[in-house]
Design an enzyme around this catalytic site. Structure first.
Site, PDB file in Angstrom:
ATOM      1  N   ARG A   1      -3.677  -9.454  12.458  1.00 53.20           N
ATOM      2  CA  ARG A   1      -3.674  -9.838  11.034  1.00 53.20           C
ATOM      3  C   ARG A   1      -4.927 -10.648  10.706  1.00 53.20           C
ATOM      4  O   ARG A   1      -5.326 -11.520  11.475  1.00 53.20           O
ATOM      5  CB  ARG A   1      -2.413 -10.632  10.702  1.00 53.20           C
ATOM      6  CG  ARG A   1      -1.164  -9.804  10.909  1.00 53.20           C
ATOM      7  CD  ARG A   1       0.048 -10.276  10.144  1.00 53.20           C
ATOM      8  NE  ARG A   1       1.202  -9.463  10.554  1.00 53.20           N
ATOM      9  CZ  ARG A   1       1.536  -8.288  10.011  1.00 53.20           C
ATOM     10  NH1 ARG A   1       0.849  -7.808   9.002  1.00 53.20           N
ATOM     11  NH2 ARG A   1       2.574  -7.598  10.479  1.00 53.20           N
ATOM     12  N   ASP A   2      -5.516 -10.307   9.560  1.00 52.96           N
ATOM     13  CA  ASP A   2      -6.700 -11.041   9.105  1.00 52.96           C
ATOM     14  C   ASP A   2      -6.306 -12.484   8.806  1.00 52.96           C
ATOM     15  O   ASP A   2      -5.248 -12.765   8.240  1.00 52.96           O
ATOM     16  CB  ASP A   2      -7.281 -10.372   7.855  1.00 52.96           C
ATOM     17  CG  ASP A   2      -8.699 -10.825   7.573  1.00 52.96           C
ATOM     18  OD1 ASP A   2      -9.623 -10.013   7.707  1.00 52.96           O
ATOM     19  OD2 ASP A   2      -8.885 -12.017   7.212  1.00 52.96           O
ATOM     20  N   ILE A   3      -7.181 -13.411   9.195  1.00 49.50           N
ATOM     21  CA  ILE A   3      -6.902 -14.837   9.021  1.00 49.50           C
ATOM     22  C   ILE A   3      -6.927 -15.235   7.540  1.00 49.50           C
ATOM     23  O   ILE A   3      -6.304 -16.224   7.150  1.00 49.50           O
ATOM     24  CB  ILE A   3      -7.905 -15.662   9.865  1.00 49.50           C
ATOM     25  CG1 ILE A   3      -7.350 -17.006  10.244  1.00 49.50           C
ATOM     26  CG2 ILE A   3      -9.259 -15.772   9.199  1.00 49.50           C
ATOM     27  CD1 ILE A   3      -8.115 -17.677  11.377  1.00 49.50           C
TER      28      ILE A   3
ATOM     29  N   ASN B   1     -17.030  -2.538   6.568  1.00 48.14           N
ATOM     30  CA  ASN B   1     -18.288  -3.090   6.075  1.00 48.14           C
ATOM     31  C   ASN B   1     -19.322  -3.006   7.195  1.00 48.14           C
ATOM     32  O   ASN B   1     -19.007  -3.302   8.354  1.00 48.14           O
ATOM     33  CB  ASN B   1     -18.097  -4.549   5.648  1.00 48.14           C
ATOM     34  CG  ASN B   1     -17.121  -4.675   4.484  1.00 48.14           C
ATOM     35  OD1 ASN B   1     -17.120  -3.852   3.580  1.00 48.14           O
ATOM     36  ND2 ASN B   1     -16.277  -5.692   4.525  1.00 48.14           N
TER      37      ASN B   1
ATOM     38  N   VAL C   1     -18.483 -10.227  10.615  1.00 44.93           N
ATOM     39  CA  VAL C   1     -18.224 -10.288  12.055  1.00 44.93           C
ATOM     40  C   VAL C   1     -18.821  -9.036  12.683  1.00 44.93           C
ATOM     41  O   VAL C   1     -18.461  -7.909  12.336  1.00 44.93           O
ATOM     42  CB  VAL C   1     -16.718 -10.374  12.368  1.00 44.93           C
ATOM     43  CG1 VAL C   1     -16.494 -10.391  13.877  1.00 44.93           C
ATOM     44  CG2 VAL C   1     -16.095 -11.615  11.727  1.00 44.93           C
TER      45      VAL C   1
ATOM     46  N   HIS D   1     -14.993  -3.044  12.876  1.00 44.34           N
ATOM     47  CA  HIS D   1     -13.572  -3.190  12.531  1.00 44.34           C
ATOM     48  C   HIS D   1     -13.268  -2.430  11.257  1.00 44.34           C
ATOM     49  O   HIS D   1     -14.130  -2.280  10.389  1.00 44.34           O
ATOM     50  CB  HIS D   1     -13.180  -4.661  12.384  1.00 44.34           C
ATOM     51  CG  HIS D   1     -14.069  -5.460  11.467  1.00 44.34           C
ATOM     52  ND1 HIS D   1     -15.297  -5.937  11.856  1.00 44.34           N
ATOM     53  CD2 HIS D   1     -13.916  -5.842  10.182  1.00 44.34           C
ATOM     54  CE1 HIS D   1     -15.854  -6.601  10.856  1.00 44.34           C
ATOM     55  NE2 HIS D   1     -15.038  -6.545   9.820  1.00 44.34           N
TER      56      HIS D   1
ATOM     57  N   HIS E   1     -10.583  -2.595   8.106  1.00 42.29           N
ATOM     58  CA  HIS E   1      -9.553  -3.359   7.394  1.00 42.29           C
ATOM     59  C   HIS E   1      -8.489  -2.376   6.911  1.00 42.29           C
ATOM     60  O   HIS E   1      -8.825  -1.382   6.254  1.00 42.29           O
ATOM     61  CB  HIS E   1     -10.127  -4.040   6.149  1.00 42.29           C
ATOM     62  CG  HIS E   1     -11.208  -5.050   6.390  1.00 42.29           C
ATOM     63  ND1 HIS E   1     -11.002  -6.402   6.257  1.00 42.29           N
ATOM     64  CD2 HIS E   1     -12.516  -4.899   6.724  1.00 42.29           C
ATOM     65  CE1 HIS E   1     -12.152  -7.049   6.497  1.00 42.29           C
ATOM     66  NE2 HIS E   1     -13.079  -6.157   6.778  1.00 42.29           N
TER      67      HIS E   1
END
Ligand code: 5GP
Ligand code: ZN
Length: 115
Positions: free
Chosen positions: A30-32, A88, A97, A101, A103
């Site tokens: 899970r994204d922070i 991205n 980052v 990745h 999303h």
């Protein structure tokens, strides 16, 4: 593998993340800072900087990321409503980052730029 990469740390269970799925190729967590009710990041376990640094042998794992995204969307109950996948790449793409990745974002009607 980069010692200073926060996503490599998460893959090794040493980072700040709630891991929702892991197999020998990819890790999902899970994204922070979630921008929607479901906001999961799916990463290759092996460090790849970005799509811009992909090699031909990375095609399989990137395809696998999309299959895992589909399964996680079902688990999260957002398949029927639909969802958004975002990658991205580089500074102009908004990548913050430097570990490739995707999303997985959903649970509400999407707006731009994200969430
Ligand atoms: P990018 O901007 O590179 O496409 O996305 C990076 C994402 O990683 C951001 O949405 C950010 O909230 C998330 N993030 C950054 N650091 C951490 C962390 O330590 N743990 C988790 N779970 N997410 C992080
Ligand atoms: Zn990494």
């Amino acid at each position: 593998m980069s010692n200073s990469c926060i996503f490599c740390k998460i893959v090794s269970n040493e980072g700040n993340a709630s891991i929702v799925y892991q197999d020998e190729q990819v890790t999902a967590f899970r994204d922070i800072h979630p921008v929607a009710p479901t906001h999961i990041l799916i990463v290759p376990n092996r460090h790849i900087d970005s799509v811009g640094m992909m090699q031909p042998e990375d095609e399989q794992v990137v395809g696998h990321i999309f299959s895992v995204a589909r399964k996680l969307a079902e688990q999260e109950g957002i398949s029927a409503g639909g969802y958004r996948l975002i990658t991205n790449t580089g500074p102009h793409g908004g990548q913050t980052v430097l570990h490739l990745h995707v999303h997985l974002i959903g649970g509400q009607r999407m707006k731009y730029p994200m969430g």
